[in-house]
Design an enzyme around this catalytic site. Structure first.
Site, PDB file in Angstrom:
ATOM      1  N   GLU A  88      -7.064   1.459  -3.479  1.00 50.13           N
ATOM      2  CA  GLU A  88      -5.614   1.523  -3.606  1.00 50.13           C
ATOM      3  C   GLU A  88      -5.028   0.124  -3.789  1.00 50.13           C
ATOM      4  OE1 GLU A  88      -2.078   3.264  -0.750  1.00 50.13           O
ATOM      5  OE2 GLU A  88      -3.859   4.468  -1.124  1.00 50.13           O
ATOM      6  N   ARG A 115      -0.773   9.149  -0.596  1.00 50.73           N
ATOM      7  CA  ARG A 115      -1.938   9.557  -1.382  1.00 50.73           C
ATOM      8  C   ARG A 115      -1.904  11.021  -1.803  1.00 50.73           C
ATOM      9  NH1 ARG A 115      -6.864   6.249   1.672  1.00 50.73           N
ATOM     10  NH2 ARG A 115      -6.388   4.228   0.713  1.00 50.73           N
ATOM     11  N   HIS A 170      -8.409  10.963  -2.576  1.00 46.76           N
ATOM     12  CA  HIS A 170      -7.918   9.649  -2.979  1.00 46.76           C
ATOM     13  C   HIS A 170      -7.501   9.724  -4.446  1.00 46.76           C
ATOM     14  CE1 HIS A 170      -7.754   5.326  -3.701  1.00 46.76           C
ATOM     15  NE2 HIS A 170      -7.890   5.119  -2.405  1.00 46.76           N
ATOM     16  N   PHE A 173       0.850  -1.192   0.000  1.00 42.91           N
ATOM     17  CA  PHE A 173       0.000   0.000   0.000  1.00 42.91           C
ATOM     18  C   PHE A 173       0.883   1.238   0.000  1.00 42.91           C
ATOM     19  CE2 PHE A 173      -4.673   0.546   0.893  1.00 42.91           C
ATOM     20  CZ  PHE A 173      -5.076  -0.599   0.213  1.00 42.91           C
ATOM     21  N   LEU A 219     -15.159   5.052  -5.391  1.00 42.53           N
ATOM     22  CA  LEU A 219     -13.797   4.667  -5.027  1.00 42.53           C
ATOM     23  C   LEU A 219     -13.321   3.439  -5.802  1.00 42.53           C
ATOM     24  CD1 LEU A 219     -11.360   4.951  -3.035  1.00 42.53           C
ATOM     25  CD2 LEU A 219     -12.580   3.353  -1.547  1.00 42.53           C
ATOM     26  N   GLN A 260      -8.254  14.538   2.729  1.00 44.23           N
ATOM     27  CA  GLN A 260      -7.589  13.657   1.774  1.00 44.23           C
ATOM     28  C   GLN A 260      -8.385  13.469   0.495  1.00 44.23           C
ATOM     29  OE1 GLN A 260      -6.781   9.123   2.393  1.00 44.23           O
ATOM     30  NE2 GLN A 260      -4.860  10.213   2.752  1.00 44.23           N
ATOM     31  N   ARG A 314      -3.237  10.700   5.660  1.00 42.03           N
ATOM     32  CA  ARG A 314      -3.393   9.329   6.152  1.00 42.03           C
ATOM     33  C   ARG A 314      -2.847   8.333   5.146  1.00 42.03           C
ATOM     34  NH1 ARG A 314      -6.894   5.323   5.094  1.00 42.03           N
ATOM     35  NH2 ARG A 314      -8.508   6.581   4.085  1.00 42.03           N
ATOM     36  N   HIS A 362     -12.076  11.936  -0.122  1.00 40.41           N
ATOM     37  CA  HIS A 362     -12.176  10.593   0.429  1.00 40.41           C
ATOM     38  C   HIS A 362     -12.222  10.534   1.949  1.00 40.41           C
ATOM     39  CE1 HIS A 362     -11.633   6.279   0.675  1.00 40.41           C
ATOM     40  NE2 HIS A 362     -10.472   6.395   1.301  1.00 40.41           N
TER      41      HIS A 362
END
Length: 564
Positions: free
Chosen positions: A244, A275, A231, A113, A241, A229, A377, A342
């Site tokens: 990721e 991100r 995304h 990730f 979405l 954030q 994050r 996001h």
């Protein structure tokens, strides 16, 4: 009047984990949600949950990655707690029935990730949030005799006693329109973020900043609200979405020239940079004319480079999303994506046990700001945050309950006030703007001026528009004048919550005159540690927000230039 040791508002992962912890500690618990618990927004989390469970990994590495990902705004004492307790929490989930994916050796499989120095994301295909939520709900059913469930109740205000402590809530039964007061020794807010302030957003319709606004109105400060954030991969147009996990499995990002532009922005991590870095890189490609799709507003996400068998096994939900919402078979052709709102890194300011500045009031999950995420994050740290700090809040509240009597408070005044507010909404004459129109303008405004890139002029414009929308919202009319499942009334109340959150976000963004994490000011493009290595706290003073500052807790890792 219902009374409990611990009353939890919100039934997603943070709320259910808090309820389980409090119930196991012997407290009488109630969990209240405006939807059925398994319809909570945690169900939408896709990619996985981080934990240093590999023999080659160490929680200190996870903590450093998280601190770096936060652009050094995260509080390191809280980050150390979250990362050190992560392996035990994930193994607990596995032991109670979460069917994490396993590798050929029978061990928990881990995927890559963004922002992580190694693979440490445990997952259930790309439905991890759903899998976790259903297993926790099953566990909650074991405590049905001591855990009351109030499903489809909307909290309208927090109750406070003469000393200022939080002693319960006033709520509306969505099914009947009945108003009721609930008293409690402790209240835990676990009702999610405020994504619906933006349009488009990956967040569900229920994510309207209720808990953030309720705490703010009651006098609790908010923290890091400017950090929102985006995304990197949401479907162009709808904002749905795309996990990721796709990039974790090896998918590429391409511009109209077929270039993997992340080579320029993050040559070491490429598509798996943090991100905020990836979203900015995409937006630069779009703004400089190298985007794809209608008006060049998209970027290609190429999943065809991942073996088809692996895609169908580990990314089956986004295969369905691509087919159903974009008409694309992602195993055979690229799909159009763009950065989309996001997650809210900020929220109600808490300590590492979830306690707010108001005695008896806790917060956990996206509604809260501990701050483990700081300016940005890392993907797959959100599920971990909800579980670790949900559990800790439940444990602390249960222990605190042992030393208190059930509150005795006159709730009539607050009940009458909240009922009067709703009656006045229903009684408004037709002629002003609709709730939906104001909400749409709010979302578009935030997406235009408080998104991946920001500047003073745009933020001031957004603040002026929000002020006007607040005035218009106080006159906005609704159609439904009934009591049974009156969604119009809910929409009017939620709009007020969203305006509070949007205002706090913009005020914080104007104040922070630097670029850090998700806050990129084109008029202040550099990070400035000498002046801005601090949290922005926002409190409601009279009718408007008041700004103060608090220090960032640094334990081990000193700020350094962030490179990927």
């Amino acid at each position: 009047m219902p009374a409990h040791d611990v009353l939890i508002i919100g039934a997603g992962l943070a709320g259910q984990r808090a309820a389980l912890a409090a119930a196991e500690a012997g407290a009488s618990v109630a969990i209240m949600s405006k939807v059925h618990p398994v319809r909570s927004h945690s169900v939408a989390a896709a990619g996985g949950i981080n934990a240093a469970i590999s023999l080659a990994d160490d929680w200190h590495s996870h903590a450093y990655d998280t601190v770096k990902g936060s652009d050094f705004l995260g509080d390191q004492d809280a980050i150390e707690i979250m990362c050190s307790q992560a392996p035990a929490e994930v193994m607990h989930l596995e032991h109670i029935g979460v069917t994490f994916h396993r590798n050929d050796d029978g061990e928990l499989d881990l995927r890559a990730f963004g922002g992580a120095s190694m693979k440490r994301t445990a997952y259930v295909a790309d439905i991890t949030g759903q899998a976790l939520l259903h297993v926790l709900y099953e566990q909650l059913m074991k405590h049905h005799e001591t855990v009351a469930r109030y499903e489809e109740w909307l909290t309208t205000s927090l109750l406070r006693d003469e000393s200022g402590a939080c002693v319960g809530v006033v709520a509306r039964d969505v099914r009947s329109g009945r108003m009721e007061a609930f008293t409690a020794k402790n209240v835990i807010l676990a009702c999610g973020g405020a994504g619906q302030c933006y349009k488009p957003t990956t967040n569900g319709l229920i994510v309207t900043g209720d808990g953030i606004s309720l705490a703010y109105r009651a006098g609790a400060p908010l923290m890091d609200m400017e950090m929102v954030q985006y995304h990197p991969t949401t479907l162009l147009g709808s904002g749905i979405l795309i996990t990721e996990g796709a990039r974790g499995e090896g998918a590429h990002l391409l511009n109209k020239n077929g270039e993997r532009f992340m080579e320029k922005m993050a040559p070491n991590k490429m598509e798996l940079a943090s991100r905020d870095v990836v979203s900015r890189a995409e937006q630069i490609e779009i703004d400089e004319g190298r985007g794809v799709g209608p008006d060049g507003q998209g970027i290609y996400l190429d999943v065809t480079v991942v073996p088809r068998k692996r895609t169908l096994e580990a990314l089956r939900e986004i295969v369905n999303l691509g087919r159903d919402f974009a008409g694309v078979d992602i195993t055979r052709e690229p799909i159009l994506i763009r950065p989309g709102q996001h997650y809210i890194m900020g929220g109600v300011k808490t300590d590492v046990w979830g306690q707010t500045s108001i005695e008896g009031l806790y917060a956990a999950g996206e509604v809260a700001c501990v701050s483990v995420h700081g300016g940005n994050r890392l993907g797959a740290n959100s599920l971990l945050d909800t579980l670790i700090f949900g559990r800790r809040s439940g444990e602390h509240a249960a222990e605190r309950s042992k030393h208190l009597r059930l509150p005795e408070v006159d709730t009539r005044a607050q009940l009458e006030h909240d009922a009067g507010v709703i009656d006045s909404i229903i009684a408004r004459e037709h002629g002003g703007r609709r709730i939906s129109e104001i909400k749409d303008e709010l979302g578009v405004t935030m997406n235009n001026y408080a998104a991946v890139f920001r500047d003073e002029a745009g933020l001031q414009t957004a603040l002026e528009i929000i002020g006007r929308l607040r005035e218009e919202s106080e006159k906005a009319w609704i159609d439904d004048r009934g009591t049974v499942f009156n969604q119009d009334v809910l929409g009017a109340l939620e709009l007020g919550f969203m305006i509070d959150c949007a205002e706090a976000t913009v005020v914080g963004a104007i104040e922070r005159k630097e670029s850090r994490g998700a806050q990129f000011r084109t008029d202040y493009p550099e990070r400035n540690d000498s002046e801005w290595l601090k949290h922005i706290d926002i409190s409601l003073n009279g009718a408007g927000p008041e700004i103060t500052f608090s220090p960032v807790t640094i334990t081990e890792w000193q700020p350094e230039e962030r490179k990927y």
